[in-house]
Design a protein around this motif. Structure first.
Motif, PDB file in Angstrom:
ATOM      1  N   VAL A   5      -8.591  -8.013-113.547  1.00 33.06           N
ATOM      2  CA  VAL A   5      -7.453  -6.683-113.834  1.00 33.06           C
ATOM      3  C   VAL A   5      -7.056  -6.693-115.061  1.00 33.06           C
ATOM      4  O   VAL A   5      -7.118  -5.582-115.861  1.00 33.06           O
ATOM      5  CB  VAL A   5      -6.555  -6.863-112.753  1.00 33.06           C
ATOM      6  N   ILE A   6      -6.610  -7.857-115.540  1.00 35.90           N
ATOM      7  CA  ILE A   6      -5.833  -7.944-117.170  1.00 35.90           C
ATOM      8  C   ILE A   6      -7.093  -7.490-118.035  1.00 35.90           C
ATOM      9  O   ILE A   6      -6.837  -6.607-119.070  1.00 35.90           O
ATOM     10  CB  ILE A   6      -5.239  -9.157-117.271  1.00 35.90           C
ATOM     11  N   ILE A  29       4.271  -9.652-116.707  1.00 33.46           N
ATOM     12  CA  ILE A  29       3.420 -10.696-115.939  1.00 33.46           C
ATOM     13  C   ILE A  29       4.272 -12.172-115.796  1.00 33.46           C
ATOM     14  O   ILE A  29       4.251 -12.749-114.597  1.00 33.46           O
ATOM     15  CB  ILE A  29       2.178 -10.701-116.418  1.00 33.46           C
ATOM     16  N   HIS A  30       4.493 -12.592-117.089  1.00 27.96           N
ATOM     17  CA  HIS A  30       5.042 -13.850-116.837  1.00 27.96           C
ATOM     18  C   HIS A  30       6.397 -13.817-116.143  1.00 27.96           C
ATOM     19  O   HIS A  30       6.564 -14.883-115.384  1.00 27.96           O
ATOM     20  CB  HIS A  30       5.526 -14.212-118.631  1.00 27.96           C
ATOM     21  N   GLN A  31       7.169 -12.789-116.351  1.00 29.79           N
ATOM     22  CA  GLN A  31       8.721 -12.787-115.457  1.00 29.79           C
ATOM     23  C   GLN A  31       8.261 -12.820-114.045  1.00 29.79           C
ATOM     24  O   GLN A  31       8.977 -13.582-113.332  1.00 29.79           O
ATOM     25  CB  GLN A  31       9.429 -11.471-115.949  1.00 29.79           C
ATOM     26  N   PHE A  64       0.041 -19.799-117.948  1.00 29.79           N
ATOM     27  CA  PHE A  64       0.178 -20.067-116.431  1.00 29.79           C
ATOM     28  C   PHE A  64      -1.422 -20.288-116.473  1.00 29.79           C
ATOM     29  O   PHE A  64      -2.450 -20.188-116.725  1.00 29.79           O
ATOM     30  CB  PHE A  64       0.410 -18.689-115.785  1.00 29.79           C
ATOM     31  N   PHE A  65      -1.566 -21.640-115.384  1.00 26.58           N
ATOM     32  CA  PHE A  65      -2.888 -22.166-115.016  1.00 26.58           C
ATOM     33  C   PHE A  65      -2.888 -22.432-113.749  1.00 26.58           C
ATOM     34  O   PHE A  65      -1.857 -22.712-112.918  1.00 26.58           O
ATOM     35  CB  PHE A  65      -3.130 -23.328-116.110  1.00 26.58           C
ATOM     36  N   LEU A  76      -5.227 -15.000-118.609  1.00 24.68           N
ATOM     37  CA  LEU A  76      -5.513 -14.262-119.651  1.00 24.68           C
ATOM     38  C   LEU A  76      -4.030 -13.538-120.178  1.00 24.68           C
ATOM     39  O   LEU A  76      -3.434 -13.184-119.291  1.00 24.68           O
ATOM     40  CB  LEU A  76      -6.705 -13.129-119.495  1.00 24.68           C
ATOM     41  N   ARG A  77      -4.136 -13.240-121.386  1.00 25.78           N
ATOM     42  CA  ARG A  77      -3.100 -12.378-122.114  1.00 25.78           C
ATOM     43  C   ARG A  77      -3.600 -11.134-122.707  1.00 25.78           C
ATOM     44  O   ARG A  77      -4.591 -11.178-123.327  1.00 25.78           O
ATOM     45  CB  ARG A  77      -2.271 -13.218-122.769  1.00 25.78           C
TER      46      ARG A  77
END
Length: 192
Positions: A5-6, A29-31, A64-65, A76-77
């Motif tokens: 999606v990213i 996303i991180h939050q 994130f893993f 992914l970022r």
């Protein structure tokens, strides 16, 4: 599940001026992931949660893993995707005017070199010619550079197919267009 999606969203929007938006999306996303991890483990400390779900990769402390079938996957970022700019066509350029043929060939060469299929075509052309420019009979290398030339000009009805193109040195390409030199596709030796 998030990576496709990213990747798709970032590749779709990479042609806009989107770097700031990509950073905002990464932060959002991180939050959400941090809140999800804290909600999933309410009795664990923040340090434990960070150690379980986030790791340091290349100076970034919050990657994130997770693991899937023994294989480690990282998220992914969007901000890692490069922003690509469209190059506007000159106002006075006319694709049907032979005087603008060199300009449109250069634009096409940039477009071809930008994707994997195009790079494969360039490599195949280079191998067909055995790395030799048909005009000056010298080697074509990364150092000398190259241009993709249409044997039958597109403005005169030529196609973009591989059979209608050859690689030339940039100087040879300019000479072909300015002096009207005809170029033939080099043929392989007999039995090759």
């Amino acid at each position: 599940m998030l990576n496709p999606v990213i990747r798709g969203w970032a590749q779709f929007h990479q042609f806009a001026n989107s770097k700031r938006t990509f950073n905002f999306v990464d932060h959002a996303i991180h939050q959400r992931l941090w809140r999800w991890a804290k909600r999933r483990h309410p009795n664990k400390s923040k340090r434990w949660i960070r150690k379980k779900y986030f790791k340091t990769i290349g100076g970034n402390n919050w990657v994130f893993f997770g693991e899937d079938k023994g294989k480690e996957l990282i998220l992914l970022r969007a901000s890692r995707f490069p922003v690509k700019r469209y190059v506007k066509v000159k106002l006075e350029a006319n694709p049907f005017d032979p005087n603008w043929e060199l300009y449109f060939e250069k634009r096409l060469a940039l477009k071809i070199a930008d994707n994997l299929k195009g790079r494969r075509q360039l490599l195949q052309l280079w191998k067909e010619q055995q790395g030799i420019c048909p005009v000056c009979k010298q080697k074509i290398t990364k150092l000398t550079g190259w241009h993709s030339h249409h044997i039958v000009w597109r403005s005169l009805g030529g196609s973009d197919s591989q059979e209608n193109r050859v690689l030339l040195h940039p100087n040879c390409h300019s000479q072909v267009h300015s002096l009207g030199i005809t170029v033939e596709k080099p043929r392989p030796l007999r039995g090759v």
